[in-house]
Structures are given as structure tokens and as C-alpha cells.
Enzyme design. Structure first.
Site, PDB file in Angstrom:
ATOM      1  N   THR B 145       0.823  -1.204   0.000  1.00  0.00           N
ATOM      2  CA  THR B 145       0.000   0.000   0.000  1.00  0.00           C
ATOM      3  C   THR B 145       0.859   1.257   0.000  1.00  0.00           C
ATOM      4  O   THR B 145       1.733   1.418   0.860  1.00  0.00           O
ATOM      5  CB  THR B 145      -0.875  -0.001   1.267  1.00  0.00           C
ATOM      6  OG1 THR B 145      -1.589  -1.223   1.324  1.00  0.00           O
ATOM      7  CG2 THR B 145      -1.846   1.164   1.262  1.00  0.00           C
ATOM      8  N   GLU B 146       0.598   2.147  -0.976  1.00  0.00           N
ATOM      9  CA  GLU B 146       1.289   3.447  -1.061  1.00  0.00           C
ATOM     10  C   GLU B 146       2.813   3.294  -1.080  1.00  0.00           C
ATOM     11  O   GLU B 146       3.535   4.175  -0.618  1.00  0.00           O
ATOM     12  CB  GLU B 146       0.874   4.361   0.102  1.00  0.00           C
ATOM     13  CG  GLU B 146      -0.632   4.544   0.256  1.00  0.00           C
ATOM     14  CD  GLU B 146      -1.252   5.455  -0.792  1.00  0.00           C
ATOM     15  OE1 GLU B 146      -0.497   6.049  -1.577  1.00  0.00           O
ATOM     16  OE2 GLU B 146      -2.484   5.550  -0.830  1.00  0.00           O
ATOM     17  N   LEU B 147       3.271   2.156  -1.588  1.00  0.00           N
ATOM     18  CA  LEU B 147       4.715   1.840  -1.644  1.00  0.00           C
ATOM     19  C   LEU B 147       5.379   1.921  -0.269  1.00  0.00           C
ATOM     20  O   LEU B 147       6.566   2.269  -0.163  1.00  0.00           O
ATOM     21  CB  LEU B 147       5.467   2.749  -2.619  1.00  0.00           C
ATOM     22  CG  LEU B 147       5.240   2.547  -4.117  1.00  0.00           C
ATOM     23  CD1 LEU B 147       6.401   3.168  -4.891  1.00  0.00           C
ATOM     24  CD2 LEU B 147       5.112   1.082  -4.513  1.00  0.00           C
TER      25      LEU B 147
END
Lengths: 431, 405
Positions: B145-147
Site C-alpha cells: 500500500t502506497e509503496l
């Protein structure tokens, strides 16, 4: 006896306790055989309308809902509407922002210039700031007093914005003036931060009046100590409460836990942060309680952050600003009502809670504490005492039961008829 | 020869409806179905459908030389199925070309990697199974998630058997190092890392239509020159898929830009395209990357403060994950569904109060007027869910007792 009263709007369009109090008091006075000519500001949407109109009682009936069986009462009250966008409890800053809105929507404009010269023929434009509007209102009020000469024996002005109007009416007519202190500058902000312009109007209004009525001894003391008004001129008449007919107390409940409620503006004077601290203390001991803060205000975000930091956000809920039926619903859903006000001249909301069978905890720094026996009273800053009281009302049914029963009796005894009789006595003392 | 790794993130949260205190205990419909449906259908029309068809044509045109990678959250796939099944079909079409790789991530675009290892693993497994089922691929590469990435998150991902993971080429972590090489996780060096080249990625994702940008307008030729000019082996262009047609409208020419990009890049003779796994496998890692603290691709700080940066977010997060064991023990799909969508990181993003330099991006995606409103609404929903969860747990215990007696 006939009174020229400078008051505020009537239900259902009310901004706070002041409108409700004026309404109850007027009815109570009528029952005590006092005739009232009620002058109030009313922002009209229609520019062409005459800015002063005398409304007869039957029109007012339809405006404020049915009142069967009260026809004889209403025959004693007549209304004068002055076209003005003043509302009670407004600060100069708030007024400025409302005014900007009027300007933006383009619905109303105002003209520059010396309002004092514009006199009675003023063409229905509002003042650009609150003080200019008060000046304009004062001029109109003086003219109203002149027009109604011989029709009243005494003048009664509510709250600082109408004090100049009251003084003007007194000068024009030579009749005695009573001013009514529903709140002081010191209730609106902390001691070192009061609006000195407002303070000055309050002080000169009280000095120019023949009598000052304070809504509580708390307020009376402020008038004497902080405004320097001679003590023999200030009389306490506690507010009463009038409840709408036909309200039931059985809202359906879907939450099993006990609900402890704060309802009011979330501002410094109302002490919301003390309520939060007390909630955290209670939740440490008793997990099956929910706290609700109903209302909005400039401290709301601060309070939300504090609730999050205390780690109680799953038990502490915010409803935002409630109106009308939702307010009553919130009361009926509550098991304990808390009013931790730092400074409250009177405080009508605990009475509404009691009427809904809810035990109340009120701060000793509220005027209403002077008239209630069946309420737990704590210092607003004493969060331990507050938490202890909440805990007791939640956990000991015998206690809450007693407060519910006795509280209901007590609150039903606080009738405007009685309070109005005291007001009438004040009139008599100055005539 | 440098390899361009184009990767797109596809996500739509399940937005909560206005759920007031008065609703608690009374109804348990938490979702704003109408908003979810209309947003999904709008983005499908503006972005997913036209862009999928554009990519499909490009892949066919270049006969295997043009490749892209996706990760699609479970929450998005569930909403495709419900509101825009043609979008799911068009992704399946892309999967069939053999030139599109689908990555694993958390099912509900959650922050579980920061909260709880068990839950993280469960979320990833659920998503992997979904991707297998929908697209017939078993993911070997992972994007969180979101890197969001740290050494330890990388280690957990490696333990689950993934060979490659994406992360941000964040300046504070990279220092003098270039994102244009393959790196390895510091704890388990078998896990290869592809790091986002944020400059080249954001040229497309954020700056493309910015007329105040001194490189405006961005042409394909200019961009390919920049790609050629980079020193390194891999060019990791990672961005939100909604960039195409939704953040950058069709009128900006973003579709034309993308239509022309593969041919121009391939014609240079110095650039090729690769999927995430291919790209990572093709090059030797040049170094391990030390990243003890979680980083992400969000905001100037590239950290996790967009979701867990204030007391509101921390409180909601702590209260949510305290329910994990109860949900697990209950084994009831209705409760698991709510549990899943409550974990979606977007809810925490709405509660952010750092409104300064990145405020525009935050408010763009935010259905609430303020962080406080978002927090109140989320806590009302969560409190009601906890309540129902406790009741169901007690009921289950009681019935088990009865059965034993």
C-alpha cells in the site's frame, strides 16, 4: 399595567436561550395582567417592506404556532417588528461575517453615511457593522416610543444591544426603564479579554436604568462588582422554563450502554474540556458508558484531538450541531446530562434535561445552580468530582431514580408565572 | 539497453456514508453505495476503459515489445464486479496478452504491514488468491500500500515467497544512490527491489498538464530524450493508473502522449520495456538498501505521516487493530467484509491535518470537509462495528457453551 419591551425573536426561530426566555416571560406577564408591546428586530427578506410594522396578535398566532385556550393571553401582547438583522448573542466579529454574507448574496445592501442623520425615514438598509446597526435601531426605537406615547407605563430592555434603544425610549417618553442582564461580557470571554465597547454599552445601560434585573445572583454580583452598579438597584429574578406540549420521552434506544451527554456550544465558557477529562476518568473504571458531545463551536477541533489523545474515541462521540427534534431526542437518549460551564448566567438546558427525566450534573458557576436542589453541583474545574458524580449516576440506580423523579417535580415548579410576578413587582417599584 | 518498467496502481476505496451517533445500534449499513458507484463508473468511463483499450492496442501493435505491470486492490476489483464489470473484463483481456504482469498487494489497500504481521499476511494471501482467480497469474512480485517499505516489511514479504518488491526511490533513503538500478533488501538479500524514479514518474503523473512548469508541454520526444539521458539500467515509472484521464484529463493530451511513447522509446534502440518481475530478474542488484524506518511514495516527506501522523489517526488505527482477534475468532464473512473495508488506508488519509504543501492532493481525494469530520464519522462506524462484534462474539460463546452442555 403596560410595558414597552425591547426583546428578541420568538420561537420557533430562536438563536439561544434569550428568545426562549423572552417568550416565556411575555406569556407570564400577560397572565399577571401586564400588557406588553413587544418590539423586536426582524430581518425581512423584502427590501420594499416598511421597516417598522406593528403586527396584531392574531397574525403572531399563526406565526408562532397554535395556542388554543390562550386567546385571552395574546390579546395582552402586541408586536412591533423593526427591520434589522441584529440577532442576540452576536459578537461584532460575527456580525461582520454575517454582513459580508448579505453583501455576497446580493440580497441586501446598505448605504454609507451618518446613520444618526437618517432618522425614521431610513430606507430599510442595515448598518455596515454591529455598532452602526445598534445606533440605527436606537433611532427607530426612539421613534416607536414617540408613536406609542401614552400607551405604556414602563420600558423593559433585554440584553446589551437594546439598552440604547431603552434609554432613548426613556428620554422620549419620560417613563422608567428596567434593563435585563441575561449575560455579561464576562460570560462571553475571559476576564482579560472582554470587548470593552460592549462592556461600555452594558455599563451605561445599567447606569441609565431605574432598575437592573439579573437572571441569577451570580450575574447580580458581576453587575455590582465588575460594572460598579449600586447594589440596591440590581434585583435577581431567576429565569423559569416553559416546555412545549405533547413531547414524549420515549425515543427508541438502540445502544445498550449508559449515555452521558454534553449539549451546547463547544466554547471556552461551556467548559467542554472538563467534560472530556471527566469522561476519561470514568471510562477507566466503567467501560460500558458512552459520552456524547452535541453541538459545535470554536473549541470543537481541540476537543476532538484531546479525545483521540486520551484514547477514548470509541466511547466518546460527536454529533455536530443539533436542532429542533434532534435536541429533544438527544435528551431522551441520555442517562446523565452534564453542564460544566465555566461561567453561565443562568443555563436553561439542564432544566430541559430534567424535564426529559435525565439526572443532571451542573457547575457551581451557573445561575441555575441557585434554583435547583435535585442536581449534583460541582466546581467546573473539579474533574474528579465530576467523574465521581457521573460514575454514581451511572452505577447506582437508586440515586439516578431519585434525581429523575424529584428533578421532574422540581423543574415543573419553575413557572414563568411566578418569575413574571417578580418582574411585575420590579415594574411597580419604579413607577 | 535500459529497461523501462511501467507500473500502474489501481485502487478505489469503499467510502463510508455519513454515519451519525443516532445510527449506532440501529442500522449497520456503513457504505455510501451511491457515491461508490458513481465514482467507480465515472473513473471507468474517463480512465479505466479508454486506457485499457489503448494499452491493449499498443501491446498488439508492438507484438510483445511493449509491457506493463499492474496492481489492483481487492477493494477495487470487488467494485468492478459490482458497478463496472466491463472494466474487469478489459483487465482480463490485458492479462491474456502475456505482456501484462499483475502484482500482489494487500486486499483492502490497508496499512496492515505497519500494524500486525498476521493480518498483513492474511490480507496478502487473500489478494494473491483473488489475482490468481481473476487473471490466472500467481504473483511473484509485491507492492505494498502506497509503496510503504522498510527493511522489516521487505523481510515479511520475502518470507511469503515473493522475489521482487517495489519501493519509493526516496531521497532521504537513497542519498547519492540512483533509483535506476536493482537493489536488494537489507535483511533478506534474495528479495530484489525496484525503486521508483520519482522525478520521471511525476513528470507524467503530476506535472504533465501544469502550464506553469518550465518543461510544459511535455512531448514524447522530449521525454524519451530524458529517459535516454538517465544513467543506469532500469527506469521505474510507477504511478496511479487514474493519472490517465482522471487526474490528467483526456484534453491535456495524456492519452496521445502514452499512445506515442512506446514507439518512440523502442525506435531509439536504447530502450526496451519489461514487466516488474522480468526487469528485476534481468539485472544483478548493485547494493543492499538500508531502510530501517517505513517510507512511502506520499507527500514531500515520503513517510507514513499522511496516514499515521496525528493523534486522530493513531487513535483510530489503534482501536481498529485491537479488534483483529475478535474478527478472526468469529469467522463470519459479514464481519470480515466490514473489517476489510475499514482497514483501507484512505480512511486514515482523510484524517490528515498536514494541509500545507501537499494539502491540494489531500483535499482532492477527500470527501470530508475536515480531518475532524472524517475522524468522527469513522469512529462512529468503528464504534458500532465493535459493538456488533462484541455482541456476536458473546452470542457465539453462549451457543458453544450450550452445545457442550
Amino acid at each position: 399595567m403596560r410595558v414597552l419591551m425591547f426583546g428578541w425573536e420568538f420561537p420557533p426561530h430562536i438563536a439561544g436561550g434569550l428568545g426562549t426566555a423572552c417568550y416565556g416571560m411575555t406569556r407570564g406577564l400577560a397572565k399577571n395582567d401586564v400588557e406588553v408591546i413587544f418590539v423586536m428586530p426582524k430581518a425581512s427578506g423584502d427590501e420594499d417592506q416598511r421597516f417598522v410594522k406593528v403586527v396584531n396578535a392574531s397574525d403572531v398566532e399563526t406565526e408562532f404556532g397554535p395556542t388554543e385556550g390562550a386567546e385571552d393571553l395574546w390579546s395582552k401582547i402586541s408586536f412591533v417588528h423593526i427591520d434589522s438583522n441584529m440577532v442576540p448573542y452576536i459578537t461584532p466579529e460575527e456580525f461582520a461575517s454575517y454582513h459580508d454574507e448579505y453583501v455576497k448574496t446580493g440580497r441586501r445592501t446598505w448605504q454609507h453615511g451618518d446613520v444618526w442623520k437618517q432618522r425614521y425615514t431610513f430606507s430599510g438598509k442595515y448598518g455596515a457593522n454591529l455598532f452602526e446597526e445598534i445606533a440605527r435601531y436606537t433611532m427607530v426605537a426612539a421613534q416607536v416610543a414617540k408613536d406609542l406615547e401614552g400607551q405604556f407605563d414602563v420600558i423593559h430592555a433585554h440584553d446589551w444591544m437594546t439598552y440604547y434603544a431603552g434609554i432613548a425610549a426613556k428620554r422620549v417618553s419620560g417613563k422608567p426603564l428596567v434593563v435585563h442582564m441575561h449575560a455579561t461580557s464576562f460570560d462571553r470571554s475571559s476576564d482579560d479579554n472582554i470587548d470593552t465597547r460592549v462592556y461600555e454599552i452594558e455599563r451605561s445601560g445599567m447606569m441609565g436604568a431605574d432598575r437592573v434585573i439579573a437572571v441569577s445572583n451570580l450575574t447580580r454580583n458581576i453587575c455590582i462588582e465588575k460594572y460598579g452598579i449600586p447594589s440596591d438597584r440590581v434585583v435577581t429574578v431567576h429565569n423559569a422554563v416553559r416546555f412545549a406540549e405533547g413531547q414524549t420521552n420515549d425515543a427508541e434506544r438502540y445502544v445498550d450502554e449508559k449515555i452521558v451527554t454534553f449539549l451546547g456550544r463547544i466554547t471556552f465558557q461551556k467548559g467542554p474540556d472538563y467534560f472530556v477529562e471527566a469522561a476519561a476518568k470514568v471510562l477507566k473504571r466503567v467501560p460500558n458508558v458512552r459520552f456524547v458531545m452535541a453541538g459545535s463551536g470554536d473549541m470543537m477541533n481541540h476537543v476532538i484531538r484531546r479525545v483521540a489523545r486520551l484514547g477514548i474515541a470509541d466511547r466518546f462521540h460527536f454529533t455536530g450541531f443539533l436542532r429542533g427534534a434532534d435536541v429533544h431526542k438527544m435528551f431522551t437518549l441520555s442517562d446523565v446530562y452534564v453542564m460544566p460551564s465555566v461561567s453561565e448566567p443562568f443555563g436553561i438546558s439542564p432544566l430541559e434535561a430534567m424535564k426529559s427525566n435525565v439526572p443532571v450534573i451542573i457547575s457551581k458557576q451557573s445561575g441555575v445552580a441557585e434554583v435547583l436542589d435535585y442536581a449534583i453541583k460541582v466546581d467546573y474545574w473539579d474533574v474528579d468530582a465530576m467523574a465521581d458524580a457521573i460514575h454514581a449516576l451511572v452505577c447506582y440506580p437508586a440515586l439516578s431514580k431519585m434525581f429523575m423523579q424529584k428533578g421532574l417535580e422540581e423543574v415543573e415548579g419553575l413557572k414563568w408565572d411566578k418569575a413574571a410576578a417578580k418582574v411585575k413587582a420590579v415594574y411597580e417599584s419604579v413607577m | 539497453m535500459k529497461t523501462i518498467c511501467l507500473y500502474f496502481q489501481v485502487h478505489q476505496p469503499l467510502r463510508l456514508r455519513k454515519y451519525r451517533f443516532f445510527n449506532m445500534g440501529k442500522d449497520h449499513n456503513y457504505l455510501d453505495d451511491l457515491t461508490n458507484q458513481s465514482i467507480m463508473q465515472k473513473v471507468a468511463r474517463l480512465c479505466y476503459l479508454p486506457m485499457n483499450s489503448l494499452l491493449l492496442n499498443l501491446i498488439k501493435e508492438h507484438k510483445g515489445a511493449f509491457k506493463v505491470s499492474f496492481s489492483i486492490t481487492g477493494t477495487a476489483i470487488d467494485q468492478f464486479r459490482e458497478y463496472a464489470p466491463e472494466v474487469l473484463e478489459s483487465f482480463k483481456e490485458l492479462a491474456k496478452t502475456g505482456c501484462v504482469e499483475f502484482l500482489a498487494e494487500t486486499y483492502s489497500h490497508s496499512l496492515a504491514s505497519l500494524a500486525d504481521k498476521d493480518e498483513f499476511v492474511r490480507e496478502v494471501k487473500a489478494h494473491t488468491a483473488l489475482i490468481k482467480k481473476e487473471f490466472g497469474q500467481k504473483p511473484t512480485a509485491f507492492r505494498n500500500t502506497e509503496l510503504i517499505y522498510s527493511d522489516e516489511i521487505g523481510q515479511m514479504v520475502a518470507e511469503m515467497g515473493f522475489k521482487t518488491m517495489l519501493a519509493e526511490g526516496a531521497r532521504h533513503v537513497m542519498g547519492w544512490k540512483s533509483p535506476d538500478y536493482v537493489y536488494a533488501n537489507a535483511i533478506d538479500q534474495k528479495l530484489r527491489l525496484l525503486l521508483r524514479n520519482y522525478k520521471l514518474s511525476d513528470d507524467i503523473a503530476f506535472r504533465f498538464s501544469n502550464q506553469g512548469w518550465n518543461e510544459y508541454p511535455l512531448t514524447t520526444d522530449k521525454y524519451v530524450d530524458w529517459l535516454k539521458g538517465e544513467n543506469g539500467e532500469v527506469l521505474n515509472l510507477f504511478m496511479d493508473y487514474e493519472t490517465f484521464g482522471e487526474h490528467q484529463w483526456a484534453e491535456t493530451g495524456i492519452f496521445d502522449f502514452m499512445r506515442a511513447l512506446p514507439a518512440a522509446a523502442l525506435a531509439s534502440g536504447e530502450l526496451e520495456f519489461g514487466t516488474v518481475s522480468e526487469t528485476a530478474a534481468k539485472y544483478q542488484p548493485v547494493a543492499v538498501l538500508y531502510c530501517p524506518h517505513a517510507m512511502s511514495w506520499a507527500d514531500e516527506e515520503r513517510d507514513v505521516t499522511a496516514w499515521l501522523g496525528n493523534e486522530l489517526q493513531n487513535e483510530a488505527f489503534a482501536k481498529l487493530y485491537a479488534q483483529k482477534d475478535k474478527v478472526r475468532a468469529l469467522k463470519n464473512p459479514d464481519y470480515e467484509a466490514v473489517w476489510n473495508f475499514l482497514q483501507t488506508s484512505d480512511h486514515f488519509y482523510y484524517m490528515a491535518t498536514k494541509w500545507f504543501s501537499d494539502g491540494d492532493v489531500h483535499s482532492y481525494f477527500n470527501p470530508y470537509d475536515s480531518a475532524y469530520e472524517a475522524f468522527i464519522n469513522y469512529m462512529n462506524v468503528l464504534s458500532d462495528f465493535i459493538n456488533e462484534l462484541d455482541k456476536a462474539t458473546a452470542a457465539k460463546k453462549a451457543s458453544r457453551k450450550k452445545a457442550n452442555a
